[in-house]
Motif scaffolding. Structure first.
Motif, PDB file in Angstrom:
ATOM      1  N   GLU C  65       0.818  -1.213   0.000  1.00 16.10           N
ATOM      2  CA  GLU C  65       0.000   0.000   0.000  1.00 16.10           C
ATOM      3  C   GLU C  65       0.851   1.263   0.000  1.00 16.10           C
ATOM      4  O   GLU C  65       0.382   2.329  -0.342  1.00 16.10           O
ATOM      5  CB  GLU C  65      -0.971  -0.010   1.185  1.00 16.10           C
ATOM      6  CG  GLU C  65      -0.312  -0.172   2.546  1.00 16.10           C
ATOM      7  CD  GLU C  65      -0.180  -1.626   2.995  1.00 16.10           C
ATOM      8  OE1 GLU C  65       0.604  -2.369   2.361  1.00 16.10           O
ATOM      9  OE2 GLU C  65      -0.816  -2.010   3.983  1.00 16.10           O
ATOM     10  N   SER C  68       3.073   1.344  -3.807  1.00 10.55           N
ATOM     11  CA  SER C  68       2.249   1.544  -5.001  1.00 10.55           C
ATOM     12  C   SER C  68       1.916   3.018  -5.207  1.00 10.55           C
ATOM     13  O   SER C  68       1.561   3.437  -6.319  1.00 10.55           O
ATOM     14  CB  SER C  68       0.939   0.768  -4.888  1.00 10.55           C
ATOM     15  OG  SER C  68       1.192  -0.611  -4.806  1.00 10.55           O
ATOM     16  N   THR C  80      -0.361  -5.164  -7.947  1.00  8.32           N
ATOM     17  CA  THR C  80      -1.120  -5.687  -6.805  1.00  8.32           C
ATOM     18  C   THR C  80      -1.297  -7.201  -6.882  1.00  8.32           C
ATOM     19  O   THR C  80      -1.481  -7.851  -5.858  1.00  8.32           O
ATOM     20  CB  THR C  80      -2.506  -5.027  -6.671  1.00  8.32           C
ATOM     21  OG1 THR C  80      -3.245  -5.242  -7.875  1.00  8.32           O
ATOM     22  CG2 THR C  80      -2.382  -3.542  -6.402  1.00  8.32           C
ATOM     23  N   HIS C  91      -6.756 -10.035  -7.192  1.00  7.40           N
ATOM     24  CA  HIS C  91      -6.197  -8.693  -7.076  1.00  7.40           C
ATOM     25  C   HIS C  91      -6.162  -8.006  -8.424  1.00  7.40           C
ATOM     26  O   HIS C  91      -6.469  -6.825  -8.554  1.00  7.40           O
ATOM     27  CB  HIS C  91      -4.775  -8.763  -6.508  1.00  7.40           C
ATOM     28  CG  HIS C  91      -4.733  -9.232  -5.089  1.00  7.40           C
ATOM     29  ND1 HIS C  91      -5.042  -8.416  -4.032  1.00  7.40           N
ATOM     30  CD2 HIS C  91      -4.425 -10.444  -4.562  1.00  7.40           C
ATOM     31  CE1 HIS C  91      -4.928  -9.103  -2.910  1.00  7.40           C
ATOM     32  NE2 HIS C  91      -4.559 -10.326  -3.201  1.00  7.40           N
TER      33      HIS C  91
END
Lengths: 174, 322, 304
Positions: C65, C68, C80, C91
């Motif tokens: 998180e 990215s 992801t 994902h």
């Protein structure tokens, strides 16, 4: 040689620190100009390590990164003026790679002025002096990059574990 | 009846995709199970860490470790498995070059922990609780590993004998590697167990790759109808093929998407990202700095594109000021 | 023995015994196995041998998180997906749908169907993995099986090589279909905003239709295996229906306008443990689950 703990904080930079610039000079133009500077006794800062390449286009971006990884504080590339490349296209490729490399270096935390591309013709001995001196000053103001030291600092967390493991083994035998 | 050779699999900062590639041996897995004894494989078997600790040193013929190294526990397991194994194989991009998780090397440990445990939109943690390495329970403690300052490839932590590249490696390459191991005819230590040519060499679109590539614009894949028969670079779409090792059978290409570089570089390249940078930049069809910059603006994320799987093993390893 | 020596001896023995019992009263499971992810469990028993405290510890963190952030949105499906290599398709698809929302585009019908096909195929092979390789071994080899048997090889031994081969072959063919459409099965590449990267050649359709039929047979067959091997074993049934293994939960899934399950997309439907469903909720939903107020019936939700 004793290794004093050095940080890149300007206040605590050792007074003895001098920037180290690695320079890649193309044989036909810049290197010749550097020779001219030397023969004409034009002084320039001794902080430069010159590496002669046949064309600035020979400078693989890996060389630049490798220089930093081995402790260089700055990298200078000298090539022929656009249109004058002995191999026709070489210096254009250098320019394109240099521009993209700068973007990459920015993302990875290396300041703009640490890499420089300069077009220096064979007759421009003075330009060699001037460029080197300018660059040394700029890099001196930025402070040391000292990646070799940084790598050691980063890897100290590993060494701690190894030492732990080793000291455990010693205990067992005792 | 002599004991079967022992094999082990372990995962560090991993996603489990490499484990899937092993299961994707499909029918061949029965053959493998006949030939070897799998003594440790957390995704599929119930052997525990203490079982590994109890084994004599060097009693495992080969251990394949996937995943990059991010925590102290992963380092401990790497050291442990190195001791217990004759051959240690870095399996998959993460173990080979750091993998996608090594993109975290652009951020500091504090940035990561703060976002994950406090700032992320779906997190409610008013007391700012963070994972602690030790928690006392009566006379004893439960522990969590240390989260390290950066991500490392396996060989940045222990000595590695061989590499199987890919995200994940193909079952075909794995099978070849297992057969090689069992044959006893081992290649020189440090060999990457995949062909040593660039992907362009194996690519089905190779004939359409121009020898003198000229890029006028870098197109993001969704900006254009991707021609399924033409070289991506010729279409202006960034493809890592020129700087990536072959051996994957160009699967992404067959999915009509460009290579993103997961097999890492060939043996002649030290820094994959720098190499593709060099190749792509050279092909930019402009001579004036402003024109070049305009074309380069099409590369939205140099680090994420060029070093997607290999930041940990790049020459700079990380963002140097974090 | 001299009195002072006796005292020291007694003290030392008491301490040693205490340490021994503390150790005896601690059960550690490290690592947890047969799932994707890292974890360890420490259970502490009191003097009566009852569980006093249990800790579930997750010793891993990668920070997707965080790293990215700042990257091109269209790279997210492939970045992801590296969160999990067992369910990369999930994902990938979620990120792809997010791209549709971001660019405010609806994929054309063939693209939507291809995405659904990939996703449904993934659900099939993923559930097959769970039944036969991950969770299934706990049920199939019998509750008294040795740890060495509680794995896919033990399952194959129990159900027989022929069934084992059928499981392997079916799963392989399903995954080959995903690879055909997505380039790779582990970390597929098909997702683009508003569509997919590759179509299906018409001449390839019949084999996939055939595969779909065979997959359905296979699913029914697996249900039969469950009946024959698990439900017919009364020791097992007693165990899994006991209080220890029962957990009353709500269920949440996606349904289409006719209330049929659609794994790829649809309206959110929540069903209570008693089987009552709440009215279908709008598609965009933020769920905030606060540890201090967690209980099965209480999930605060807000519509964004």
């Amino acid at each position: 040689m004793e290794d004093k703990p050095v940080t890149t904080d300007k206040l605590s930079i050792s007074k003895d620190w001098e920037p180290l610039i690695v320079a890649f000079f193309c044989n036909w133009c810049t290197y010749t100009a550097a020779d001219l500077a030397g023969v004409s006794r034009m002084g320039y800062d001794p902080n430069v390590r010159v590496i002669r390449v046949m064309c600035s286009g020979r400078v693989d971006p890996q060389f630049v990164l490798d220089a930093f990884a081995h402790g260089a504080d700055g990298v200078l590339i000298g090539g022929c003026h656009p249109g004058d490349c002995h191999y026709v296209e070489g210096n254009y490729k250098t320019l394109r790679r240099y521009l993209l490399l700068k973007r990459l270096l920015r993302e990875l935390g290396i300041e703009e002025s640490r890499v420089r591309l300069e077009w220096i013709a064979a007759s421009e001995g003075e330009k060699v002096s001037k460029t080197i001196n300018e660059m040394v000053d700029q890099v001196r103001a930025l402070g040391p990059l000292r990646l070799t030291r940084k790598f050691k600092e980063w890897d100290a967390e590993l060494a701690a574990l190894e030492a732990e493991a080793q000291s455990e083994e010693v205990e067992v035998h005792a | 009846m002599p004991d079967k050779p022992k094999i082990a699999f372990y995962w560090c900062a991993s996603c489990g995709g490499c484990e899937e590639s092993i299961v994707d041996l499909a029918e061949d897995i029965l053959e493998v199970a006949q030939a070897v004894d799998i003594v440790f494989w957390p995704v599929a078997m119930d052997f525990k860490r203490k079982d590994v600790e109890a084994m004599p040193d060097g009693s495992i013929l080969a251990t394949m470790v996937n995943g990059s190294i991010r925590t102290s526990e992963q380092e401990e397991m790497a050291y442990l498995l190195r001791r217990k194994s004759q051959i240690l194989i870095a399996y998959g991009s993460c173990a080979h070059t750091g993998g996608v998780p090594s993109l975290a090397n652009q951020f500091s440990k504090e940035q990561i922990l703060r976002y994950v445990y406090e700032e992320a939109p779906s997190v409610v943690n008013e007391q700012r609780v963070r994972p602690q390495p030790r928690h006392q329970h009566n006379g004893t403690a439960v522990t969590l590993p240390e989260f390290r300052g950066l991500v490392r490839s396996l060989d940045q932590v222990v000595e590695v004998d061989y590499y199987l590249p890919g995200c994940p490696p193909t079952p075909k390459l794995l099978k070849q590697a297992v057969l090689t191991l069992l044959s006893g005819n081992l290649p020189p230590k440090g060999t990457v167990l995949a062909p040593d040519t660039a992907l362009c060499d194996q690519c089905p679109r190779k004939e359409t790759k121009p020898t003198d590539l000229k890029i006028n614009e870098f197109k993001r894949p969704h900006w254009t109808q991707i021609d399924p028969n033409t070289c991506f670079l010729a279409q202006g779409i960034i493809c890592m093929g020129p700087a990536t090792r072959s051996g994957c059978e160009a699967q992404c290409i067959s999915g009509n998407m460009p290579c993103t570089g997961c097999f890492g570089p060939t043996s002649r390249v030290r820094d994959q990202g720098a190499k593709i940078l060099s190749s792509l930049a050279s092909s930019v069809n402009a001579r004036e700095p402003e024109d070049i910059e305009k074309i380069l603006d099409g590369i939205a994320d140099p680090v994420g594109t060029f070093y997607r799987y290999s930041l940990a093993k790049s020459l700079l390893r990380a963002k140097v000021t974090r | 023995m001299d009195e002072s020596i006796q005292t020291v001896w007694n003290e030392a023995q008491t301490r040693a015994n205490e340490a021994y019992y503390v150790q005896r009263r601690r059960i550690t499971v490290d690592p947890i196995t047969r799932l994707e992810g890292h974890g360890k469990i420490d259970i502490f028993l009191n003097e009566q041998g009852e569980v006093e405290r249990a800790y579930f510890q997750v010793p891993e963190l990668r920070g997707f998180e965080v790293f990215s952030l700042g990257r091109p949105a269209e790279d997210m499906p492939q970045i992801t997906s590296r969160i999990c290599g067992v369910c990369p398709t999930a994902h990938h698809m979620a990120a792809t749908k997010a791209l549709d929302d971001l660019y405010r585009v609806e994929p054309p019908s063939p693209a939507r169907k291809i995405r659904e096909l990939v996703y449904n195929t993934f659900m099939l092979e993923d559930h097959a993995l769970h039944v036969y390789v991950l969770g299934g071994p706990d049920f199939i080899v019998g509750p008294d099986a040795l740890p060495e048997m509680r794995n896919v090889l033990g399952v194959i031994q129990t159900v027989g090589v022929d069934i084992g081969k059928r499981v392997i072959a079916t799963r392989r063919r399903l995954r080959e279909l995903i690879a055909y459409l997505g380039g790779k099965v582990v970390h597929p590449v098909l997702g683009l905003p508003g569509g997919v990267a590759k179509g299906i050649a018409p001449e390839d359709l019949p084999q996939f239709q055939q595969l779909a039929k065979e997959a359905l047979d296979f699913a029914l067959f697996t249900l039969q295996v469950f009946h024959d091997v698990v439900l017919k074993n009364s020791a097992y049934v007693d165990l899994i229906t006991s209080d220890t293994y029962t957990h009353r939960t709500y269920y949440m899934g996606l349904v289409d306008e006719k209330n049929r399950v659609n794994f790829y997309d649809g309206k959110v439907r929540v069903v209570s443990p008693e089987g009552k469903s709440t009215p279908s909720s709008p598609r965009r939903h933020t769920w905030t689950i606060s540890p201090s107020t967690w209980s099965p019936g209480a999930m605060s939700s807000s519509v964004t």
